[in-house]
Design a protein around this motif. Structure first.
Motif, short mmCIF file in Angstrom:
data_model
loop_
_atom_site.label_atom_id
_atom_site.label_comp_id
_atom_site.label_asym_id
_atom_site.label_seq_id
_atom_site.Cartn_x
_atom_site.Cartn_y
_atom_site.Cartn_z
N ILE A 194 -6.56 4.66 1.60
CA ILE A 194 -7.56 5.22 0.68
C ILE A 194 -7.65 6.73 0.88
O ILE A 194 -7.58 7.51 -0.07
CB ILE A 194 -8.93 4.55 0.88
N CYS A 195 -7.75 7.14 2.14
CA CYS A 195 -7.87 8.57 2.42
C CYS A 195 -6.58 9.33 2.14
O CYS A 195 -6.62 10.48 1.70
CB CYS A 195 -8.34 8.77 3.86
N ALA A 196 -5.43 8.70 2.34
CA ALA A 196 -4.17 9.34 1.99
C ALA A 196 -4.10 9.59 0.49
O ALA A 196 -3.68 10.67 0.04
CB ALA A 196 -2.99 8.49 2.47
N ALA A 197 -4.50 8.62 -0.30
CA ALA A 197 -4.51 8.79 -1.76
C ALA A 197 -5.47 9.90 -2.17
O ALA A 197 -5.16 10.72 -3.04
CB ALA A 197 -4.89 7.47 -2.44
N LYS A 198 -6.62 9.95 -1.54
CA LYS A 198 -7.60 11.00 -1.84
C LYS A 198 -7.08 12.37 -1.41
O LYS A 198 -7.32 13.38 -2.07
CB LYS A 198 -8.95 10.68 -1.20
N THR A 199 -6.31 12.40 -0.31
CA THR A 199 -5.69 13.65 0.14
C THR A 199 -4.70 14.14 -0.91
O THR A 199 -4.68 15.33 -1.25
CB THR A 199 -4.98 13.43 1.49
N ASP A 200 -3.89 13.24 -1.45
CA ASP A 200 -2.93 13.62 -2.50
C ASP A 200 -3.66 14.17 -3.72
O ASP A 200 -3.21 15.15 -4.33
CB ASP A 200 -2.08 12.42 -2.91
N ALA A 201 -4.77 13.55 -4.11
CA ALA A 201 -5.53 14.01 -5.27
C ALA A 201 -6.09 15.41 -5.03
O ALA A 201 -6.09 16.26 -5.93
CB ALA A 201 -6.65 13.02 -5.60
N LEU B 35 0.81 -1.22 0.00
CA LEU B 35 0.00 0.00 0.00
C LEU B 35 0.85 1.27 0.00
O LEU B 35 0.51 2.24 -0.67
CB LEU B 35 -0.96 -0.02 1.20
N ILE B 36 1.95 1.26 0.73
CA ILE B 36 2.78 2.47 0.81
C ILE B 36 3.42 2.78 -0.54
O ILE B 36 3.67 3.95 -0.85
CB ILE B 36 3.83 2.37 1.95
N ARG B 37 3.64 1.76 -1.37
CA ARG B 37 4.16 2.02 -2.72
C ARG B 37 3.19 2.84 -3.56
O ARG B 37 3.58 3.52 -4.50
CB ARG B 37 4.50 0.70 -3.42
N GLN B 38 1.91 2.76 -3.22
CA GLN B 38 0.90 3.51 -3.97
C GLN B 38 0.80 4.96 -3.51
O GLN B 38 0.22 5.79 -4.20
CB GLN B 38 -0.46 2.83 -3.84
N ILE B 39 1.34 5.27 -2.33
CA ILE B 39 1.34 6.63 -1.81
C ILE B 39 2.75 6.96 -1.29
O ILE B 39 2.97 7.15 -0.09
CB ILE B 39 0.27 6.82 -0.70
N PRO B 40 3.74 7.04 -2.18
CA PRO B 40 5.15 7.11 -1.78
C PRO B 40 5.55 8.36 -1.00
O PRO B 40 6.60 8.36 -0.35
CB PRO B 40 5.90 7.01 -3.11
N ASP B 41 4.75 9.41 -1.04
CA ASP B 41 5.11 10.63 -0.33
C ASP B 41 4.70 10.62 1.14
O ASP B 41 4.98 11.55 1.88
CB ASP B 41 4.49 11.85 -1.02
N TRP B 42 4.02 9.56 1.56
CA TRP B 42 3.57 9.42 2.94
C TRP B 42 4.60 8.64 3.74
O TRP B 42 5.25 7.74 3.22
CB TRP B 42 2.22 8.71 2.99
#
Length: 117
Positions: A102-109, A27-34
């Motif tokens: 999911i929410c981290a990805a939405k935050t990035d968007a 999952l962290i690979r999908q949101i690498p800036d976190w």
């Protein structure tokens, strides 16, 4: 990240499973800036977003608040002049659940859409 963006948070109970170490890696690979970090014994996701001024930072904070309400999953938000720190974790389980990613990805968007304004 697009796979996470398409998902909705699910209701999370106290007996819901935390993400495994293997899932965390995927999952962290999908949101690498976190950054995954442990605070007070609780694994969390955190990211700092930079802005030109307080007005942009508070507008972003409000947009995250709207998304959090829609997902019924709420982060810790620290809004300062020129930056917003967002921390996601699932209080009910005292750690990370897929909802946090999911929410981290939405935050990035949301950040990307604010950066283009």
């Amino acid at each position: 990240m697009s796979e996470l963006l398409q998902q909705k948070c699910e209701a999370c109970r106290a007996d819901a499973p935390k993400v495994s170490d293997e899932e965390l890696g995927e999952l962290i690979r999908q949101i690498p800036d976190w950054t995954p970090l442990t605070r007070d014994g609780v694994l969390q996701l955190e990211r700092v977003y930079k802005f030109k001024n307080f007005k942009q930072a508070i507008a972003f904070t409000n947009a995250i608040g709207d998304m959090a309400e829609a997902e019924f999953h709420h982060p810790a938000l620290l809004t300062e002049w020129g930056k917003v720190t967002i921390t996601w974790w699932t209080h009910a389980i005292g750690g990370l659940h897929k909802n946090d990613f999911i929410c981290a990805a939405k935050t990035d968007a949301i950040f990307e859409s604010h950066a283009q304004q």
